[in-house]
Design an enzyme around this catalytic site. Structure first.
Site, PDB file in Angstrom:
ATOM      1  N   LYS A 162       0.878  -1.172   0.000  1.00  0.00           N
ATOM      2  CA  LYS A 162       0.000   0.000   0.000  1.00  0.00           C
ATOM      3  C   LYS A 162       0.916   1.223   0.000  1.00  0.00           C
ATOM      4  O   LYS A 162       1.382   1.665   1.033  1.00  0.00           O
ATOM      5  CB  LYS A 162      -0.908   0.001   1.227  1.00  0.00           C
ATOM      6  CG  LYS A 162      -2.262   0.726   1.010  1.00  0.00           C
ATOM      7  CD  LYS A 162      -2.149   2.182   0.638  1.00  0.00           C
ATOM      8  CE  LYS A 162      -1.743   3.043   1.827  1.00  0.00           C
ATOM      9  NZ  LYS A 162      -1.697   4.522   1.434  1.00  0.00           N
ATOM     10  N   SER A 196       4.782   8.138  10.252  1.00  0.00           N
ATOM     11  CA  SER A 196       4.707   8.930  11.470  1.00  0.00           C
ATOM     12  C   SER A 196       4.493   8.057  12.703  1.00  0.00           C
ATOM     13  O   SER A 196       3.945   6.955  12.630  1.00  0.00           O
ATOM     14  CB  SER A 196       3.563   9.944  11.374  1.00  0.00           C
ATOM     15  OG  SER A 196       2.300   9.297  11.482  1.00  0.00           O
ATOM     16  N   GLU A 203       9.227   1.848  11.562  1.00  0.00           N
ATOM     17  CA  GLU A 203      10.285   2.847  11.446  1.00  0.00           C
ATOM     18  C   GLU A 203       9.571   4.188  11.412  1.00  0.00           C
ATOM     19  O   GLU A 203       8.963   4.563  10.410  1.00  0.00           O
ATOM     20  CB  GLU A 203      11.111   2.609  10.191  1.00  0.00           C
ATOM     21  CG  GLU A 203      12.451   3.321  10.210  1.00  0.00           C
ATOM     22  CD  GLU A 203      12.371   4.712   9.623  1.00  0.00           C
ATOM     23  OE1 GLU A 203      12.254   5.666  10.423  1.00  0.00           O
ATOM     24  OE2 GLU A 203      12.411   4.846   8.401  1.00  0.00           O
ATOM     25  N   CYS A 211      13.224  11.385   8.048  1.00  0.00           N
ATOM     26  CA  CYS A 211      13.026  11.083   9.468  1.00  0.00           C
ATOM     27  C   CYS A 211      14.321  11.085  10.269  1.00  0.00           C
ATOM     28  O   CYS A 211      14.320  11.402  11.464  1.00  0.00           O
ATOM     29  CB  CYS A 211      12.320   9.742   9.623  1.00  0.00           C
ATOM     30  SG  CYS A 211      13.135   8.380   8.753  1.00  0.00           S
ATOM     31  N   GLU A 266       8.437  16.873  15.306  1.00  0.00           N
ATOM     32  CA  GLU A 266       9.082  16.633  14.016  1.00  0.00           C
ATOM     33  C   GLU A 266       8.481  17.604  13.000  1.00  0.00           C
ATOM     34  O   GLU A 266       7.348  17.421  12.552  1.00  0.00           O
ATOM     35  CB  GLU A 266       8.880  15.181  13.582  1.00  0.00           C
ATOM     36  CG  GLU A 266       9.680  14.784  12.377  1.00  0.00           C
ATOM     37  CD  GLU A 266       9.546  13.311  12.045  1.00  0.00           C
ATOM     38  OE1 GLU A 266      10.516  12.731  11.555  1.00  0.00           O
ATOM     39  OE2 GLU A 266       8.468  12.739  12.282  1.00  0.00           O
TER      40      GLU A 266
END
Length: 508
Positions: free
Chosen positions: A203, A257, A279, A313, A410
């Protein structure tokens, strides 16, 4: 489904290939890949994919839903249990991964441009980074496919019994990839799963799905059996949730996220206790000491925060600098940002492209504005670039306190928060500054004193520590601690998430 452009000559200008690719994409009909066939989504719904450089429509893709996920998982399960995949020797799986790597390498110019158009990143960063890393991942895991093994403990010489354990593929793997590195993430995760003998349902991120669809085409072209690789595009809330909830999916590998990762973990527990590899987000610290090479450090820090427009990230976004060199490093970073060429990713002159969407840019602006109102100071940037597209100025922020949003959240934009620390601060005190975060994905050190470096490596709470820009080419395990997720990707460690252990006690 046919994202293919006319074979271009060597040295064709990227702008000409860009225009040709845009025309080809406009003609693509929305489809999902299930059981070796491109087919219309069950409900007939679609989504628009925009070019973040100007906001224009690039393509229309399928908006798959629960029905499409059900069909894709069923196809993957048949391929895993009944098709040719479980009967193929590991060397044949390896050969297919090598063939896929070769096919992508042949199309790498087109693939890099497609990724640049889809995600907005500079063509240079993709051609020199994402594409070769993705190809390398396929070849690395092709090598690992024949080396997955269990263990046999030593037995007494006169025993007639034997104890050992096997490693077996876990089954159907759900692969959910992000929009900030869609090509690379698809290849890394799919290569791992296929090398282990699993089948997959992918996906891709709805904001940047095009490279995944092109990879699906190439999987069919190189002869990967039907049902082994399935792709369902759609939103995370519908298609992604259905994949995570599905009782016949045995593992989900997700990059994205922290908020979504938590929901995936909860859904995995509620469904069938499927395994998860997460992750997630990061707020990575960079520690710069007075004995560091400041020119090299400034160039690397700014390069990392701008090469994907800050949407990375593991990028170092909190910079802690020894006070005696604070002003000098700040000047160097500002000068490095001034040299960044901003523009559409497909142009050869572009260093930094746009952010992925208007919504992402607005979120970043809101975090920065909130902190400015609380007393933070913008030394450079701090605002969107005027004109079409989702561009944002490289930004330096100072005088931010630990409680401000720019220090804790973030931002996922080309923004650095720079803070001095006392010259006499101990490694424990400096590490405490770095560790003051909910995240723990990556940390960077710039220092020449080896004692300081070794001490900090032990003290920093992070899944990886990069010293003086790093070096070598080893494929190391990658992942985070704390709310940056758990599990690791890359190498033989990454394979473990896609295998189960079966212990055997053989009597006579």
């Amino acid at each position: 489904m046919n994202i293919v452009v006319t074979k271009h000559g060597e040295g064709q200008e990227s702008t000409a290939l860009h225009d040709e690719l845009r025309r080809a994409l406009a003609e693509v009909r929305p489809a999902v890949l299930i059981d070796g066939n491109w087919q219309a989504p069950a409900a007939g719904n679609s989504l628009e994919v925009d070019d973040p450089a100007d906001g224009s429509r690039v393509a229309t893709i399928a908006a798959g839903d629960e029905q499409d996920i059900d069909l894709a998982v069923a196809a993957a399960q048949r391929a895993f249990q009944l098709g040719p995949w479980p009967r193929l020797p590991a060397s044949r799986r390896a050969a297919m991964l090598f063939a896929l790597a070769d096919a992508i390498e042949r199309e790498q110019a087109e693939m890099a441009l497609l990724e640049s158009m889809d995600a907005g990143h500079s063509l240079r960063s993709i051609a020199n980074g994402d594409v070769p890393l993705g190809i390398r991942s396929l070849r690395d895991y092709a090598g690992w496919a024949t080396k997955i093994a269990g263990e046999t403990p030593m037995q007494p010489a006169d025993t007639t019994c034997m104890d050992y354990f096997l490693r077996e593929p876990i089954g159907v793997a759900g692969i959910i990839t992000p929009w900030n590195a869609p090509f690379l993430m698809v290849l890394q995760k799919v290569a791992t799963a296929l090398a282990a003998g699993c089948t997959v349902v992918i996906k891709p991120a709805e904001l940047a799905p095009l490279s995944a669809l092109r990879i699906g085409q190439l999987c069919l072209e190189v002869g990967i059996p039907a049902g082994v690789v399935n792709i369902v595009t759609g939103t995370g809330a519908v298609a992604g949730q259905a994949l995570v909830d599905h009782p016949d999916v045995n593992v989900v590998s997700f990059t994205g996220s922290t908020a979504v990762g938590k929901r995936i973990m909860a859904a995995a527990a509620e469904s069938n206790l499927k395994r998860v590899v997460l992750e997630l987000g990061g707020k990575s610290p960079v520690l710069v000491f007075a004995d560091a090479d400041l020119d090299k450090a400034a160039k690397a820090i700014v390069g990392e925060i701008t090469f994907k427009s800050g949407q990375y990230c593991a990028a170092g976004s909190r910079v802690f600098v020894q006070r005696s060199v604070y002003a000098a490093l700040l000047d160097r970073m500002q000068a490095a940002m001034d040299r960044i060429s901003i523009g559409p990713g497909h142009l050869a002159t572009t260093d930094m492209g746009p952010m992925i969407s208007a919504a992402q840019r607005m979120r970043a602006q809101e975090i920065i504005d909130h902190s400015i109102a609380a007393g933070a100071v913008v030394q450079r940037g701090g605002h969107a670039r005027s004109g079409p597209g989702y561009f944002y100025e490289p930004t330096l922020i100072t005088h931010a306190t630990p409680g401000m949003r720019v220090s804790r959240e973030e931002i996922f934009a080309p923004a650095l928060v720079v803070t001095p620390f006392d010259d006499a601060a101990s490694p424990h005190e400096v590490a405490a500054l770095a560790n003051d975060s909910a995240y723990g994905l990556s940390a960077k050190i710039w220092a020449r004193d080896i004692g300081t470096v070794h001490c900090l490596i032990r003290l920093l709470q992070a899944g990886q520590v990069i010293v003086n820009g790093g070096g070598g080419e080893a494929t190391l395990p990658f992942g985070g601690v704390k709310q940056s997720g758990f599990g690791r990707e890359n190498g033989h460690v990454g394979l473990s998430a896609f295998t189960e252990i079966k212990a055997v006690r053989l009597g006579y």
